[in-house]
Design an enzyme around this catalytic site. Structure first.
Site, PDB file in Angstrom:
ATOM      1  N   CYS A   1      52.362  37.399  33.740  1.00  0.00           N
ATOM      2  CA  CYS A   1      53.568  38.216  33.623  1.00  0.00           C
ATOM      3  C   CYS A   1      54.161  38.585  34.985  1.00  0.00           C
ATOM      4  O   CYS A   1      55.375  38.688  35.136  1.00  0.00           O
ATOM      5  CB  CYS A   1      53.285  39.485  32.827  1.00  0.00           C
ATOM      6  SG  CYS A   1      51.840  40.391  33.389  1.00  0.00           S
TER       7      CYS A   1
ATOM      8  N   GLU B   1      45.092  48.873  31.170  1.00  0.00           N
ATOM      9  CA  GLU B   1      46.126  48.758  32.222  1.00  0.00           C
ATOM     10  C   GLU B   1      46.999  50.017  32.173  1.00  0.00           C
ATOM     11  O   GLU B   1      48.231  49.936  32.128  1.00  0.00           O
ATOM     12  CB  GLU B   1      46.972  47.504  31.980  1.00  0.00           C
ATOM     13  CG  GLU B   1      46.137  46.230  31.833  1.00  0.00           C
ATOM     14  CD  GLU B   1      46.948  44.964  31.589  1.00  0.00           C
ATOM     15  OE1 GLU B   1      47.895  45.022  30.795  1.00  0.00           O
ATOM     16  OE2 GLU B   1      46.630  43.928  32.205  1.00  0.00           O
TER      17      GLU B   1
END
Lengths: 640, 640
Positions: free
Chosen positions: B405, B309
């Site tokens: 998240c 990521e």
């Protein structure tokens, strides 16, 4: 025809004989500095009990030796070499010594896990290695006339035939990695033993049957897994990876691991032809068409993704994250060759030629000692180390690989080109490729000899001269390449206009010594327009001359190749290169570019229209890229 | 300023209050059908001893509850809601009950591995969860005036302060996932406890020190590893992933996991400002500049690759394989906000606005109940299932995530927009964004009240009205957006021309009730030209109007968007949309396209030049894409 015997041999065949084969022998014996270790010969010595030690390498390490032997077989057939033949005979002796009493032959299992033989077909490449060894045995017999390795592989094939089949005590399995199928068909060609053909039929027809053999053996061995790259037992679970998710008769698209697919299809096409099985022929046609019409790169590469070294889906052909393994294009040539034997249609030869002159040649450096495994159509070296979507891409060719399937595969295909140049069919001799060579082909009771010369693919004239002292009546069928708009053929100086059927010009006559066919294949630079279905080519153009695809390289054109454009109307200048490009034709055109500054900031995202400046673009044959160190490369260029 | 209190609130803030917060409360309690389970509230009940059971979810599952609480805090501050406040107070009671005697608070370790506390900072997010809980405690205090959660998190912070530090019996560690730094700085803002600031300094200055703490703790715990996605203990080994490969003073580029980077930098910028540390200020500037000038998407997205990521490298901005996590753009807003507090330069606000109006808004569906984790600039849904380079990309927003998240992060940023709209500096009140709102800000001993209204970002006129009953003398600094070529400002109908410094127009005077500033920010459609350094944008153009980036969608323009072109000179028509696009401005232009046929075969690679046909192109605001089901989308379009 048994073999082609080039006298006016291409530079490449000389390179393979003089450099590649000795180099790879050193590599197999771990004598190349800075190369990944192989240990392949040592594995055989250990299995034969001649040396103590542990098996090292891939579970399919044996196949590197087999492919090298096959390359040697074809090379000796082109040009005898007593010393090389002696070395190969010693290797064969070693292989025979490593063979088990019952005919089983595989150093990984013999050394490391003799109790685990045939317990993991999905993952462990036992039948794959057997296939390569059988291919080597057949080639050695065909190339040298010697039976020493053929006897070994017949015992191996007989052993396999005893283990696999529909019988109650037999395993109802088939390989995770196809290869045995095409190998057994070749063995059938030389032995005419029907058990071998039937075993191929069994392997192909069992494929994808339910309950699934890979699951059955997985349960049976206590769910152990050899490969965990993408999670536990992924190779067992992802059955499409091995083209085993459903019976071949139901498969609609080229799918999964690209090398497995083309190896499997080569065997299946061979079987379909010899068994006259129309269903299997239709399966071959359908799957060939999907692959060639929707999943093939302009370079003759296949397998557009790294994950699983696999096909993606129709028209998804990324240029930079592509896999396009060298072995996959070799397998594609093998598949195409079998299709040609079944169907005299030049499309197959066109694809075969595309693969040969682009990805296969490009898989090896001009020095014969460095190799690509992955063959991208676009490379931006600065990014490779940072963005993991490029983890599989190397900007320059490597000396050897931990998984070294490609280098010896290139060697064996280049030494056996005769089998691709010519297709011997009952009704005609197809001449598919115009590589310079001398050949002697048995036509019924006569021998037809001919010589192809010219400077293909650089120059447009090809000469085919009959060299048989005794006249032979037969049909020659000359391929008219798809890339050539206006081919012309003359016989002894007179223009001929025979019948053209599915891309071949058929000429039937009694051929006399000295008869000379001249093909003129004009090869202006062609613009190939990106296919509108392929988003990675949209609005872009590639250059091709003859069968060769061209590319831009940073060494000639500077960095940021993406900023270069080729106007619609720019003229091309074709000229012979210098240095490593001597005897190769390069292309220049007036184009335009703009210059990015190293200090360019993105964050405003508020730029003026880009100001273009004239720039001469230099294109080199793509197969010869990355022979001048690391730099950017791209095939598809903006037009405008 | 403590909070903004929008009366003329934007539709989005209403949506968050009415839909998003209740929806997410259901999700946290596993009451949303077809959504990934959360179990986050249950984890707290188990840790508090109120329920039997096992911990479930990510090691950082607690943080979802904390972010939701923060969103509730800001929402209550905008509009009281007794029932919601009661629910939140009950959650706070539950959290307090789950806190250990010594102040430790983390349900994963308390339930699952109490003996393993603080043994795996590199991988296990303990300090990250603590940071989010501290942020929630601060927000709850600031939004409601209540100390209940603040007391909990002060005990937690005190515990952490006792565990970490230079003392012999203390751990010399710092988090794998930064967050505690920015949280402790916020806690310092409300408590003025110097230990909290010093602890941030310690965490930041220890980062990257040798011998490396991650290695030390790895050895100490017997080389166990929590995450094995990319091989054993990769998170320990790949230290750049956590920006821990070298001290921050030596780091030159935005690197590693994008969210970690911006969270860390937000904390560091806050510390640099309050500690007056010039070295740290320079570190912030250097790393901001690398990120914003070379690694930022036009959408305000950061993190161009899925693996880790993470950031890739300068100018590597792929549109289709991009990650651009919603949380990363939220973190970018947080970083930008701290930079603005340190430096009154509108560049930071420009980036903040770009992130807000594009990636952050786009991270949530128009219904408030579906979310993107990954925010691509180009999607071709047909390919997603086949090519594994797209495994992370979803063509439509999801109800919830196993790793959730992003959704509560979007909720808390949208409810706390006041902190982004205004920057309170000693010398001036910066007005950064023109979201409609009412605000009351303490200026020395006076309260300055003002109201922003208009229909930003759709219309070009913004009104700022002073609503303080008592006159206040102060400097207002109005941001002149980077996207606006000719901004104009009038005061009570008279054109004003104050000093413009680093993108802000400074106006100092005694402000009286009824004083009205009118900003006119003409927003014609702008062509943004691809940066020549970015090969994925070369020769392409994107449309922007005001801060909004536009895109083509299949629903309006048909499939194969890559075949569409926008001529250099085509005019734009801007109009209000219908249905889900009501109150949104759309753009049309005459362009051209060509039509690919489903039967197109690739293998000839011998096409004629493509014939273009006129086609009207319809562009929608990118943040609103994928609200009409699955289809292609692209931002960068060929010009020509």
């Amino acid at each position: 025809m048994h073999v082609a015997d080039p006298a006016h041999e291409a530079k490449y065949q000389r390179l393979v004989r003089d450099v590649v084969i000795p180099y790879q022998w050193d590599a197999l014996n771990d004598r190349v500095a800075e190369a990944e270790p192989s240990h392949a010969i040592t594995n055989f010595r250990i299995a034969a009990g001649l040396e103590e030690g542990e098996f090292y390498g891939m579970v399919f390490q044996d196949s590197d030796v087999a492919k090298w032997l096959e390359a040697v077989a074809w090379s000796l057939c082109q040009k005898p070499d007593a010393e090389l033949e002696k070395t190969a005979d010693e290797v064969i002796e070693l292989i025979a010594a490593a063979q088990c009493e019952d005919g089983y032959l595989n150093t990984y299992f013999t050394v490391k896990a003799p109790e685990a033989r045939w317990t993991n077909l999905a993952e462990c490449h036992e039948l794959y290695c057997a296939g390569h060894m059988i291919e080597a045995g057949v080639a050695w017999f065909q190339g040298t006339g010697k039976r020493n390795l053929l006897d070994v592989v017949c015992r191996l094939a007989d052993h396999i035939d005893s283990v696999f089949g529909p019988g109650e005590t037999q395993l109802h399995g088939y390989p995770g990695h196809p290869e045995i199928e095409l190998a057994l068909m070749r063995l059938y060609d030389v032995t005419e033993e029907p058990r071998y053909l039937n075993l191929v039929k069994y392997f192909i027809e069992e494929r994808g049957a339910q309950p699934h053999f890979y699951d059955i053996e997985y349960e049976k061995r206590g769910k152990t897994s050899y490969w965990n790259t993408y999670g536990p037992a992924w190779m067992v679970k992802d059955k499409a990876y091995s083209q085993a998710h459903q019976p071949l008769a139901e498969q609609q698209t080229a799918i999964g691991h690209a090398v497995r697919f083309v190896y499997l299809m080569a065997g299946m096409a061979h079987l379909a032809r010899l068994s006259g099985d129309e269903g299997k022929r239709q399966d071959c046609l359908r799957l060939w068409n999907n692959m060639a019409q929707r999943q093939l790169y302009i370079t003759g590469g296949i397998g557009s993704q790294s994950s699983g070294e696999a096909f993606s889906s129709d028209y998804d052909l990324p240029n930079d994250t592509v896999y396009a393994e060298s072995c996959a294009s070799i397998g594609l040539m093998m598949f195409a060759r079998r299709m040609l034997e079944m169907e005299a249609d030049s499309h197959y030869a066109d694809v075969m030629e595309r693969a040969l002159y682009n990805t296969v040649l490009g898989g090896m450096a001009l020095d014969g000692k460095h190799f690509f495994y992955v063959n991208p159509l676009e490379v931006h070296p600065k990014t490779l180390a940072f963005n993991h979507i490029y983890d599989h891409v190397k900007p320059v060719r490597q000396r050897w690989f931990g998984c070294a399937c490609c280098p010896p595969n290139i060697a064996r295909v280049l030494t056996s080109l005769g089998h691709y140049i010519y297709t011997v069919r009952p009704d005609a001799l197809l001449i598919n490729l115009y590589v310079g060579n001398d050949v002697a082909i048995q036509i019924d009771e006569n021998t037809l000899r001919l010589r192809i010369s010219g400077n293909y693919p650089w120059q447009d004239q090809v000469t085919i001269e009959i060299t048989s002292p005794v006249p032979v009546t037969h049909t020659l069928a000359l391929r008219l390449p798809d890339w050539c708009a206006e081919p012309a053929v003359s016989l002894n100086g007179e223009r001929v206009t025979g019948e053209v059927v599915r891309g071949y010009l058929y000429l039937n006559r009694c051929w006399h010594e000295g008869d000379t066919l001249t093909l003129t294949l004009p090869m202006p630079v062609r613009r190939v327009y990106g296919n509108p279905q392929v988003r990675q080519q949209a609005g872009k153009v590639a250059l091709q001359r003859g069968p060769l695809v061209y590319c831009l390289e940073e060494a000639d054109n500077g960095a940021n190749l993406h900023n270069l454009s080729l106007p619609e109307n720019s003229a091309f200048r074709v000229f012979e290169g210098k240095g490593i490009f001597a005897h190769k034709m390069l292309i220049q055109a007036e184009g335009s570019g703009y210059h990015a500054k190293d200090t360019d900031a993105l964050w405003q995202y508020d730029r003026s229209p880009v100001q273009r400046e004239p720039q001469t673009l230099t294109f080199i044959p793509w197969f010869s890229w990355a022979n001048r160190g690391e730099g950017e490369m791209r095939i598809w260029v903006d037009e405008g």
